[in-house]
Scaffold this active site. Structure first.
Site, PDB file in Angstrom:
ATOM      1  N   CYS A  75     -47.567   9.677   5.355  1.00 37.97           N
ATOM      2  CA  CYS A  75     -47.528  10.593   6.501  1.00 37.97           C
ATOM      3  C   CYS A  75     -46.878  11.896   6.068  1.00 37.97           C
ATOM      4  O   CYS A  75     -45.669  11.997   5.972  1.00 37.97           O
ATOM      5  CB  CYS A  75     -46.750   9.975   7.661  1.00 37.97           C
ATOM      6  SG  CYS A  75     -46.553  11.091   9.061  1.00 37.97           S
ATOM      7  N   GLU A 114     -52.343   1.910   8.186  1.00 40.64           N
ATOM      8  CA  GLU A 114     -50.973   1.424   8.398  1.00 40.64           C
ATOM      9  C   GLU A 114     -49.995   2.521   8.048  1.00 40.64           C
ATOM     10  O   GLU A 114     -50.208   3.289   7.105  1.00 40.64           O
ATOM     11  CB  GLU A 114     -50.735   0.183   7.533  1.00 40.64           C
ATOM     12  CG  GLU A 114     -49.350  -0.428   7.643  1.00 40.64           C
ATOM     13  CD  GLU A 114     -48.367   0.080   6.607  1.00 40.64           C
ATOM     14  OE1 GLU A 114     -47.165  -0.245   6.708  1.00 40.64           O
ATOM     15  OE2 GLU A 114     -48.796   0.813   5.679  1.00 40.64           O
ATOM     16  N   ARG A 145     -39.286  -5.461  10.134  1.00 40.25           N
ATOM     17  CA  ARG A 145     -40.066  -4.374   9.552  1.00 40.25           C
ATOM     18  C   ARG A 145     -41.170  -3.984  10.530  1.00 40.25           C
ATOM     19  O   ARG A 145     -42.205  -4.650  10.623  1.00 40.25           O
ATOM     20  CB  ARG A 145     -40.672  -4.792   8.210  1.00 40.25           C
ATOM     21  CG  ARG A 145     -41.336  -3.651   7.432  1.00 40.25           C
ATOM     22  CD  ARG A 145     -41.918  -4.159   6.124  1.00 40.25           C
ATOM     23  NE  ARG A 145     -42.388  -3.078   5.284  1.00 40.25           N
ATOM     24  CZ  ARG A 145     -41.635  -2.390   4.421  1.00 40.25           C
ATOM     25  NH1 ARG A 145     -40.365  -2.679   4.293  1.00 40.25           N
ATOM     26  NH2 ARG A 145     -42.145  -1.421   3.674  1.00 40.25           N
ATOM     27  N   ARG A 175     -44.134  -1.586  11.837  1.00 41.69           N
ATOM     28  CA  ARG A 175     -45.125  -0.641  11.338  1.00 41.69           C
ATOM     29  C   ARG A 175     -46.202  -0.438  12.394  1.00 41.69           C
ATOM     30  O   ARG A 175     -46.520  -1.349  13.165  1.00 41.69           O
ATOM     31  CB  ARG A 175     -45.777  -1.169  10.044  1.00 41.69           C
ATOM     32  CG  ARG A 175     -44.857  -1.147   8.840  1.00 41.69           C
ATOM     33  CD  ARG A 175     -44.506   0.270   8.450  1.00 41.69           C
ATOM     34  NE  ARG A 175     -43.730   0.368   7.230  1.00 41.69           N
ATOM     35  CZ  ARG A 175     -42.414   0.364   7.172  1.00 41.69           C
ATOM     36  NH1 ARG A 175     -41.707   0.206   8.281  1.00 41.69           N
ATOM     37  NH2 ARG A 175     -41.778   0.494   6.024  1.00 41.69           N
TER      38      ARG A 175
END
Length: 387
Positions: free
Chosen positions: A123, A170, A213, A215
């Protein structure tokens, strides 16, 4: 570890090889190794599909976490791309395929046809200029303008050129809130302009591995092929008993992973200073019967976010094998790089069993969408007279 082979080449071939070595600044050994890897990759890519499964490409592939996930769901990888040379090494060691390099220099037309585009794209900041200004300059608007200069643009241009049936992207959870939500708005708009029906959700890997975690996973289906009435839900099927930290630990880890007195003192003082300031920064001792914090690519620096307590001595870092287990990689996955590179690679990777679950949902949806219309329609019950 490396093996030696001795080969004889013709004088003309040797001179060509030597010339290329000098111009590229690489040793002849590196040039030969690269050529052999590329040849083996080409041979494997050209092999006919096995089992007729859906074909996918693996972009920003890292060390192959997404590949493992989609292969576990029954997919066949036909192309991979990863620019980092250390990740390329790990990828080749485990899959026998040398990923392409810089995606920005790869023509979309040269990528094999595929059914699903898979990408854990980085990103980068999106720069969104006003459309009116662009129009006044005679420059294009739309997704090609708004995402130009970002790696997400490469995802878009490949989707536009190859039109796979579906995609799965993702990224970090914060993608939704980046730049006050404008970045994610551009991503959604760009994919919609390409005529894909988009679904997304924030998923936590802690149901599959002992790690918190989160995402964002973005899934899309081609509306040109399937129409607009497409439904999809992230109905996951995690194991009934999620693993805990003690499940991934090695029995006798090497002493080199124990923190030195100097580093342990520094981390304690650093945490105390931030506690006094009212901040939450500091090291984290992982609970044996719980889950860890999120492992990151910076884990190689001091391991402070995930430490393992040890009775009678300083805590220790996770070993690279434990990091692999923390991300759900199989025991057969080989780690051919240094500890530093391994920490970076696993910190940048994905929770494999979670992504395999999502991959299974995508493939199942494609199978349903691709069924002939006659198979989709239920036969109406026969009505008999007098009933």
């Amino acid at each position: 570890m490396s093996k030696q082979i001795h080969i004889h080449v013709e004088d003309a071939l040797y001179e060509e090889l030597r010339s290329y070595s000098l111009s590229s600044g690489q040793t002849i050994q590196v040039c030969v190794n690269t050529a052999i890897r590329q040849l083996l990759t080409q041979v494997k890519t050209e092999l006919p599909a096995q089992g007729g499964g859906y074909r996918f490409i693996d972009l920003f592939a890292g060390i192959g976490g997404m590949r493992l996930a989609f292969e576990a769901a029954g997919g066949q990888c036909v192309y991979s791309n990863e620019w980092n040379k250390y990740s390329q090494k790990t990828y080749f060691t485990n899959f026998g395929v040398q990923p392409d390099g810089d995606i920005t220099k790869v023509r979309a037309e040269d990528i094999p046809d595929h059914d699903i585009l898979v990408a854990g794209f980085p990103c980068q900041p999106f720069s969104i200029a006003g459309v009116s200004k662009k129009n006044s300059l005679g420059r294009a608007t739309g997704f090609e303008d708004k995402t130009q200069g970002t790696l997400f643009f490469d995802v878009c241009r490949i989707l536009k050129a190859k039109r796979p049936r579906a995609f799965m992207l993702e990224n970090v959870k914060n993608l939704c809130s980046h730049d006050k939500g404008r970045t994610f708005a551009v991503i959604q708009e760009s994919l919609a302009e390409l005529n894909y029906r988009v679904f997304f959700d924030i998923l936590d890997g802690r149901q599959y591995v002992p790690q918190h975690r989160e995402r964002i996973v973005i899934v899309g289906f081609d509306q040109k092929r399937y129409g607009e009435k497409i439904d999809f839900a992230f109905r996951l099927s995690p194991p009934e008993r999620p693993p805990v930290v003690r499940d991934i630990l090695e029995d006798v880890p090497d002493e080199k992973y124990t923190l030195s007195d100097k580093l342990w003192t520094y981390l304690q003082n650093y945490a105390a200073k931030h506690r006094e300031a009212g901040n939450g920064f500091g090291y984290g001792i992982a609970p044996p019967d719980g889950v860890t914090r999120t492992i990151s690519a910076r884990y190689y620096k001091d391991g402070s976010e995930i430490l393992i307590g040890q009775e009678g001595k300083n805590p220790r870092r996770l070993t690279p094998r434990e990091c692999a287990r923390l991300q759900g990689f199989p025991e057969t996955f080989q780690i051919p790089v240094s500890d530093t590179q391994a920490y970076r690679q696993f910190g940048n990777s994905v929770v494999v069993p979670l992504m395999a679950d999502v991959a299974g949902l995508i493939l199942a949806k494609l199978e349903a969408l691709d069924k002939p219309p006659c198979e989709k329609r239920r036969k109406a019950p026969v009505q008999r007279e007098g009933t």
